[in-house]
Every structure is written in structure tokens, then in C-alpha cells.
Design an enzyme around this catalytic site. Structure first.
Site, PDB file in Angstrom:
ATOM      1  N   SER A  85       0.811  -1.218   0.000  1.00  0.00           N
ATOM      2  CA  SER A  85       0.000   0.000   0.000  1.00  0.00           C
ATOM      3  C   SER A  85       0.844   1.268   0.000  1.00  0.00           C
ATOM      4  O   SER A  85       0.312   2.352  -0.170  1.00  0.00           O
ATOM      5  CB  SER A  85      -0.922   0.010   1.219  1.00  0.00           C
ATOM      6  OG  SER A  85      -0.173  -0.119   2.410  1.00  0.00           O
ATOM      7  N   HIS A 106      -2.570  -3.035  -6.282  1.00  0.00           N
ATOM      8  CA  HIS A 106      -2.978  -2.601  -4.941  1.00  0.00           C
ATOM      9  C   HIS A 106      -4.496  -2.526  -4.831  1.00  0.00           C
ATOM     10  O   HIS A 106      -5.136  -1.692  -5.459  1.00  0.00           O
ATOM     11  CB  HIS A 106      -2.363  -1.225  -4.624  1.00  0.00           C
ATOM     12  CG  HIS A 106      -2.730  -0.731  -3.269  1.00  0.00           C
ATOM     13  ND1 HIS A 106      -2.993   0.600  -2.997  1.00  0.00           N
ATOM     14  CD2 HIS A 106      -2.893  -1.389  -2.090  1.00  0.00           C
ATOM     15  CE1 HIS A 106      -3.293   0.730  -1.727  1.00  0.00           C
ATOM     16  NE2 HIS A 106      -3.235  -0.456  -1.152  1.00  0.00           N
ATOM     17  N   GLU A 118      -5.172  -0.184  -8.052  1.00  0.00           N
ATOM     18  CA  GLU A 118      -4.070   0.590  -8.615  1.00  0.00           C
ATOM     19  C   GLU A 118      -3.065  -0.368  -9.257  1.00  0.00           C
ATOM     20  O   GLU A 118      -2.579  -1.295  -8.593  1.00  0.00           O
ATOM     21  CB  GLU A 118      -3.367   1.409  -7.529  1.00  0.00           C
ATOM     22  CG  GLU A 118      -4.213   2.540  -6.974  1.00  0.00           C
ATOM     23  CD  GLU A 118      -3.528   3.294  -5.845  1.00  0.00           C
ATOM     24  OE1 GLU A 118      -3.638   4.528  -5.809  1.00  0.00           O
ATOM     25  OE2 GLU A 118      -2.875   2.638  -5.002  1.00  0.00           O
ATOM     26  N   ASN A 156      -3.407   6.276  -1.278  1.00  0.00           N
ATOM     27  CA  ASN A 156      -2.890   6.429   0.079  1.00  0.00           C
ATOM     28  C   ASN A 156      -2.121   7.737   0.241  1.00  0.00           C
ATOM     29  O   ASN A 156      -2.126   8.338   1.322  1.00  0.00           O
ATOM     30  CB  ASN A 156      -2.004   5.245   0.449  1.00  0.00           C
ATOM     31  CG  ASN A 156      -2.827   4.076   0.967  1.00  0.00           C
ATOM     32  OD1 ASN A 156      -3.974   4.240   1.351  1.00  0.00           O
ATOM     33  ND2 ASN A 156      -2.248   2.899   0.965  1.00  0.00           N
TER      34      ASN A 156
END
Length: 349
Positions: A85, A106, A118, A156
Site C-alpha cells: 500500500s 494494490h 491501482e 494512500n
């Protein structure tokens, strides 16, 4: 599904059976679907796999050690991906035998519900690898977004300053329910304090260790030392106490007044980092950024995403509000590079 011990595999298999019961209504078809997921303690399935997804702890050394055992078993044309992440792929790819077939893939929790995936690039990745991964995601009914392999990638990286500012406000004594209410009023699906507990304080702390130095941010005490049995929702205790999957939020005095700038403190760092991501080319364009942040974080969909919201409010007005926060609360609110991008001043569609 491989793990270190069978006791880690069994709960996942049980959760999967419950998911199959919801997704596959026809009882006669369910056993065949369930049989496609196999418990594989010894890792024998690696030799058969077209795609391997590594999803172990956020530790580069542990991941690299695992790759050294996985790659010799894999087919020559198989893809190896990481569900990291936050770890930059440059920290991982130099230890890969076939870097052209290595990428990040991800997912977001809860994986069965969140549509975004992702696809994370590095400069040694083959274009064919991205095409194969995008096709895989679409076959699962997911929305793939290609992103650069810089720390935190897109979602993130954009979300972390928002969550960190919420933790900072909480450390200052602003009640968690007040912080959460301000975010939900803006349009977020849940408040950031509840989100930290849901993600897990340990996970948030791990992402923080990767991202805070890169973004020049300080981690508040609540995310520096996490007690093993108080990691949030999964333990029943974090910032909030949890019962039956729901947080028990403490009462707040009826005469408590939330700070007037609380919403700006939460939302503007997110917008600020979104602008920096666009400026650095983390994603190809503003539309992909908006879609990624909406699908990955639940960012107020009716606002059209961070860039669309900036256009609607006015980029110059938001920069002034950031500067006002910078004067009151510190340099973490300083406008990031990219606010002069003409894309931010295009008319709202």
C-alpha cells in the site's frame, strides 16, 4: 491461498465461503466456484499460476525474501505482483529476476466491495504487463488505474495527510465524533477517526512510516506506539470501542463548539496532495485522479473528485485558505507545487 501456517489460511477460507453464499445464488453452482479457491500451505499452486499476488506485511525485507523463494517456482511468463500500500517499487524490483513481469496490484479494503485497483508502475515494467493486469482487473469487475510507483502511489498518498491531520486534531483534544461529523458533513462515507480504526492503527502507522518522511509530515503519538491488542476494529478496541462491527462513539457535550476551521484542516490537505500528485504525473490526467480518489476513498462523489471540487470552489480561493491554515497551524499546510496548473482553472463540466 498460501500463508505461513494453516491457522492463518482457515479464517480467510471461511470468509470466502460466506462471500460465495452471497455472490452465487444458485446452490448447484456454488461448489464449483468455491473449489477454485484452494488452501495451499506448501505453495504448490505457484508453479501453475499465471499471476501471483503477494500481500504480506508492509516490510521490504520480508517481501524481498519471499520473492526469492517464489520466483524460481513460477512459470516463465507468469506475473509477480505486490499488494503493497505504500512501499516504492524501486525498493523491491532490483531484487526481482524478471522485473519486466513485476508490478504493483494494490487493492482496497473491503476488497469484495471496493472497485478500485491501482496498477503500480516502475521503469523496468513491460507495457504487456500492464495490459495483462488491466484485463485481469476488468475480468473481476474492478476499475484499474495505472499509477507511478512513488511512495503511497495515488490513493494512500492523497488520503494520508487527511487521516494524519485528523489524528493531530484528536491529539489536540478535539473529540473523535466531532472530527468524524465534520468529514461526513463534507460528504466522506465515514469520518477519518473511524476510518483509522477500520483500517487498523497498526496499518495506518506502517503507511505513516513510509509516507511521513516523503511528505515532510509528523506522526502524532496515537500512531507512533500501537498496542498489540488495541489496533482498532479488528481487536474491538482502538481509538473507539467496537461492538458487533460498529464503533461506540463517546458522547460529546451539547454545548461543545467545533473549531471553525476543522473542515478545512481535514479536507484541504487531501486537495493539496491531489494537486501535487497531478503535478508529478502520478496519474495520467485529472479525470483519472478524480476517478481513482472517488473509487478508492469514497471521496464525496457528488463533488466530482478533488480536482473537480477545486475547479468548483476556485483554485486561488483554496490556496488562500491553505495559507491561512499555514499561518495558524504550521507549514504542513503550505501549498504544494502544482497550484499554477491551468487544468485547475478549467470550467466545471
Amino acid at each position: 491461498l498460501q500463508d505461513r501456517e494453516q491457522r492463518f489460511i482457515d479464517p480467510a477460507m471461511e470468509r470466502a465461503q460466506a462471500l460465495f453464499a452471497k455472490k452465487v445464488r444458485d446452490d448447484s453452482k456454488r461448489p464449483a466456484v468455491a473449489a477454485r479457491l484452494r488452501a495451499d500451505l506448501e505453495g504448490n499452486g505457484v508453479a501453475e499460476a499465471d499471476l501471483v499476488i503477494e500481500a504480506i506485511i508492509e516490510n521490504p525485507e520480508a517481501k524481498r525474501a519471499l520473492y526469492q523463494t517464489l520466483e524460481p517456482k513460477m512459470k516463465q511468463d507468469a506475473l509477480l505482483t505486490t499488494n503493497t500500500s505504500s512501499i516504492p517499487l524501486l525498493e523491491l524490483r532490483d531484487h526481482i529476476q524478471r522485473p519486466a513481469q513485476f508490478a504493483g496490484l494494490h487493492y482496497f479494503n473491503p476488497v469484495a466491495q471496493m472497485p478500485l485497483v491501482e496498477i503500480i508502475h516502475h521503469d523496468g515494467m513491460a507495457p504487456e504487463t500492464e495490459r495483462r493486469l488491466a484485463a485481469f482487473c476488468k475480468a473481476l469487475g474492478k476499475f484499474p488505474v495505472p499509477v507511478a510507483g512513488s511512495p503511497g502511489f495515488l490513493v494512500n498518498r492523497v488520503l494520508f495527510p487527511y487521516m494524519l491531520e485528523a489524528a493531530t486534531a484528536y491529539a489536540e483534544g478535539i473529540p473523535g465524533p466531532v472530527i468524524d461529523k465534520a468529514a461526513v458533513k463534507f460528504g466522506m462515507p465515514m469520518g477519518p477517526i473511524e476510518l483509522i480504526d477500520t483500517v487498523g492503527l497498526d496499518v495506518a502507522a506502517g503507511v505513516g512510516r513510509e509516507l511521513a518522511p516523503f511528505l515532510g509530515l509528523q506522526i502524532p503519538a496515537a500512531l507512533q506506539t500501537v498496542e498489540p491488542d488495541k489496533r482498532g476494529k479488528k481487536d474491538g478496541q482502538g481509538i473507539y470501542t467496537w461492538e458487533n462491527g460498529k464503533p461506540k462513539k463517546p458522547d460529546v457535550a451539547s454545548d461543545y463548539q467545533a473549531p471553525a476551521d476543522l473542515e478545512d484542516r481535514l479536507i484541504l490537505p487531501l486537495l493539496n496532495e491531489a494537486v501535487a500528485c497531478l503535478h508529478e504525473g502520478v496519474v495520467a490526467d485529472a479525470d483519472l485522479l478524480d476517478a481513482g480518489v472517488i473509487f478508492g476513498t469514497g471521496f464525496a462523489p457528488f463533488r466530482g473528485g478533488p480536482i473537480q471540487h477545486i475547479r468548483a470552489v476556485g483554485a486561488d480561493a483554496i490556496v488562500e485558505r491553505l495559507k491561512a491554515l499555514q499561518q495558524r497551524h504550521g507549514d504542513r499546510f503550505a501549498p504544494r507545487p502544482g497550484w499554477d496548473n491551468p487544468v485547475l482553472r478549467e470550467p466545471v463540466v
